[in-house]
Design an enzyme around this catalytic site. Structure first.
Site, PDB file in Angstrom:
ATOM      1  CG  PHE A  50     -10.165  -4.327   0.588  1.00  0.00           C
ATOM      2  CD1 PHE A  50     -10.407  -3.407  -0.415  1.00  0.00           C
ATOM      3  CD2 PHE A  50      -8.857  -4.630   0.916  1.00  0.00           C
ATOM      4  CE1 PHE A  50      -9.358  -2.774  -1.081  1.00  0.00           C
ATOM      5  CE2 PHE A  50      -7.805  -4.012   0.266  1.00  0.00           C
ATOM      6  CZ  PHE A  50      -8.047  -3.090  -0.736  1.00  0.00           C
ATOM      7  CB  ALA A  60     -10.391  -4.751   8.064  1.00  0.00           C
ATOM      8  CB  THR A  73       1.051   3.950   2.818  1.00  0.00           C
ATOM      9  OG1 THR A  73      -0.197   3.244   2.937  1.00  0.00           O
ATOM     10  CG2 THR A  73       1.359   4.246   1.356  1.00  0.00           C
ATOM     11  CG  HIS A 109      -4.519   2.663   4.508  1.00  0.00           C
ATOM     12  ND1 HIS A 109      -5.452   3.579   4.933  1.00  0.00           N
ATOM     13  CD2 HIS A 109      -5.210   1.614   4.009  1.00  0.00           C
ATOM     14  CE1 HIS A 109      -6.666   3.090   4.694  1.00  0.00           C
ATOM     15  NE2 HIS A 109      -6.537   1.901   4.140  1.00  0.00           N
TER      16      HIS A 109
END
Length: 164
Positions: free
Chosen positions: A26, A60, A90, A92
């Site tokens: 990512f 991660a 958010t 998250h």
């Protein structure tokens, strides 16, 4: 500084060390730069290709799972964790960062392997770029060399621990 007691230092000599790198996919441009920087730094300090294993994971949060398994295998002297979490709109971000850091710290707390934490937790892409060879240095290289130094310090400490 002089001490009457023995003083042990770690070195950044990666010669002969078995190195595991766990890198998230990512934010791949950033994590590729972190990985390349880590490998380059390790090679400059004596590591060889055959002693470096790179495992790619989704993000991660998954780094800790693989790093923990690598540590339990007792095959590696060094584990370098690399990833990049960029704040969004958010909560998250907070959960992923906390989970990744807790997992990496848990491995380091074992006290038997050099662990390097190169997981960037930033607000913007620009901040991440500044930490992959930009104005804030190269955090992939720094994490790798820190892990090597810890691994060497652990090796230097081993004879004293065995005598106790």
């Amino acid at each position: 500084m002089s001490l009457d007691a023995p003083t042990l230092d770690g070195t950044v000599d990666a010669t002969g060390l078995r190195i595991g790198i766990v890198a998230a996919r990512f934010n791949e441009d950033i994590t590729n730069a972190l990985t390349d920087g880590a490998i380059e730094a390790l090679k400059k300090h004596g590591a060889s290709n055959e002693n470096i294993t790179v495992v790619r994971v989704a993000g991660a949060l998954e780094i800790g799972t693989i790093a923990q398994r690598m540590a339990k295998a007792h095959v590696y002297d060094v584990i370098v964790c690399l990833g990049c979490v960029i704040r969004g709109g958010t909560a998250h971000f907070d959960y992923v960062c906390q989970g990744a850091m807790d997992a990496i710290n848990h491995i380091a707390e074992r006290g038997d392997i050099g662990v390097g934490n190169g997981v960037l937790t930033v607000d913007t892409l620009e901040q991440a770029q500044a930490r992959t060879g930009g104005t804030h240095g190269h955090k992939g290289a720094e994490a790798a060399l820190t892990a090597v130094e810890v691994a060497q310090a652990l090796k230097n400490l081993e004879p004293m621990v065995e005598q106790a």
